[in-house]
Design a protein around this motif. Structure first.
Motif, PDB file in Angstrom:
ATOM      1  N   ALA A 254       0.873  -1.189   0.003  1.00  0.00           N
ATOM      2  CA  ALA A 254       0.151   0.015  -0.157  1.00  0.00           C
ATOM      3  C   ALA A 254       1.087   1.263   0.059  1.00  0.00           C
ATOM      4  CB  ALA A 254      -0.808   0.163   1.113  1.00  0.00           C
TER       5      ALA A 254
ATOM      6  N   LYS B 157      -0.115   8.406  -1.224  1.00  0.00           N
ATOM      7  CA  LYS B 157      -0.518   9.107  -2.266  1.00  0.00           C
ATOM      8  C   LYS B 157       0.714  10.024  -2.875  1.00  0.00           C
ATOM      9  CE  LYS B 157      -5.090  10.025  -1.128  1.00  0.00           C
ATOM     10  NZ  LYS B 157      -6.287  10.788  -0.772  1.00  0.00           N
TER      11      LYS B 157
ATOM     12  N   ALA C  53      -6.079  -7.620  -6.406  1.00  0.00           N
ATOM     13  CA  ALA C  53      -5.920  -6.108  -6.175  1.00  0.00           C
ATOM     14  C   ALA C  53      -7.152  -5.419  -5.027  1.00  0.00           C
ATOM     15  CB  ALA C  53      -5.829  -5.368  -7.481  1.00  0.00           C
ATOM     16  N   LEU C  54      -8.280  -6.014  -5.503  1.00  0.00           N
ATOM     17  CA  LEU C  54      -9.397  -5.628  -4.831  1.00  0.00           C
ATOM     18  C   LEU C  54      -9.404  -6.124  -3.455  1.00  0.00           C
ATOM     19  CD1 LEU C  54     -12.183  -4.414  -4.786  1.00  0.00           C
ATOM     20  CD2 LEU C  54     -13.312  -6.349  -5.440  1.00  0.00           C
TER      21      LEU C  54
ATOM     22  N   ALA D  72      -6.706  -3.976  -1.736  1.00  0.00           N
ATOM     23  CA  ALA D  72      -7.319  -2.695  -1.534  1.00  0.00           C
ATOM     24  C   ALA D  72      -8.250  -2.707  -0.185  1.00  0.00           C
ATOM     25  CB  ALA D  72      -8.061  -2.081  -2.502  1.00  0.00           C
ATOM     26  N   ASN D  73      -9.304  -3.656  -0.103  1.00  0.00           N
ATOM     27  CA  ASN D  73      -9.950  -3.935   0.938  1.00  0.00           C
ATOM     28  C   ASN D  73      -9.230  -4.078   2.452  1.00  0.00           C
ATOM     29  OD1 ASN D  73     -12.369  -3.391  -0.433  1.00  0.00           O
ATOM     30  ND2 ASN D  73     -12.766  -5.626  -0.751  1.00  0.00           N
TER      31      ASN D  73
ATOM     32  N   THR E 275      -7.094   1.267   1.189  1.00  0.00           N
ATOM     33  CA  THR E 275      -7.007   2.291   0.101  1.00  0.00           C
ATOM     34  C   THR E 275      -6.763   1.625  -1.256  1.00  0.00           C
ATOM     35  OG1 THR E 275      -5.244   4.026  -0.367  1.00  0.00           O
ATOM     36  CG2 THR E 275      -4.545   1.947   0.468  1.00  0.00           C
ATOM     37  N   GLU E 276      -7.123   2.549  -2.136  1.00  0.00           N
ATOM     38  CA  GLU E 276      -6.946   1.959  -3.456  1.00  0.00           C
ATOM     39  C   GLU E 276      -5.709   2.093  -4.099  1.00  0.00           C
ATOM     40  OE1 GLU E 276      -9.969   3.511  -5.892  1.00  0.00           O
ATOM     41  OE2 GLU E 276     -11.619   3.195  -4.699  1.00  0.00           O
ATOM     42  N   ASN E 277      -4.631   2.788  -3.340  1.00  0.00           N
ATOM     43  CA  ASN E 277      -3.389   3.016  -3.716  1.00  0.00           C
ATOM     44  C   ASN E 277      -2.149   1.686  -3.500  1.00  0.00           C
ATOM     45  OD1 ASN E 277      -1.360   4.321  -5.413  1.00  0.00           O
ATOM     46  ND2 ASN E 277      -0.681   5.601  -3.362  1.00  0.00           N
TER      47      ASN E 277
END
Length: 187
Positions: A43, A46, A83-84, A87-88, A92-94
């Motif tokens: 992860a 940003k 990837a999902l 992210a969970n 975060t989606e990054n």
């Protein structure tokens, strides 16, 4: 110069790893774990992203006979469900989820055989260290203050991504020159 994003897991004790992860990772059996199901993840904060083709999983084993066996395996980026799920878990989606490349799955099988042969002759307590690393680049200006990243591991035994290291500060690793050590991303 690129900064290598690195997190180290020391199964005999790691202060950045949650206790819940330590308990979950105790279920993993190096001897029998499905190599094709092994996943790693990072992860990123940003403003950072991994450079494609630079991700590695390093495994260091002390079989208990005084020797040390070390090998690094190439990782490939995965999308979709992996990837999902990452992210969970990370919130975060990054994130980037990785699997071991097919050719390095064979290399890991050979390494595992070497470790098991050494372990069969050893009398001492074994130790295992894993690290997930990927070169990173800046997609935008880095924020002031700490720049945190976390790493994850998923095996057939864990059934989900488990935190290896949480909240590692890149500024603490790179010092005052973090901005200059992490170059801009290629176009």
């Amino acid at each position: 110069m690129r900064l290598c994003v690195l997190a180290l897991l020391l199964l005999v004790g790691c202060t950045q790893m949650p206790v819940s992860s330590m308990l979950k990772l105790r279920e993993v059996r190096f001897e029998t774990s499905d190599i094709s199901a092994l996943r790693a993840g990072v992860a990123f904060p940003k403003g950072l992203r991994p450079l494609r083709g630079t991700a590695r999983l390093a495994i260091e084993v002390e079989p208990g006979d005084g020797s040390r066996l070390v090998h690094s395996f190439r990782l490939q980026e995965l999308g979709g469900a992996d990837a999902l799920a990452l992210a969970n878990e990370a919130g975060t989606e990054n994130v980037v989820a990785y699997g071991i490349t097919p050719s390095d799955q064979l290399a890991l099988q050979s390494f595992r055989s070497e470790v098991l042969a050494a372990r069969a002759k050893a009398e001492g307590r074994p130790a295992l260290r894993l690290s997930v690393a990927a070169d990173a680049c800046r997609s935008s200006a880095l924020p002031d203050g700490a720049i945190f990243f976390s790493t994850y591991l998923k095996t057939n035994e864990t059934g989900r991504f488990v935190t290896l290291a949480r909240g590692i500060d890149l500024r603490a690793l790179a010092g005052d020159r973090a901005e200059s050590k992490i170059g801009p991303c290629p176009e």
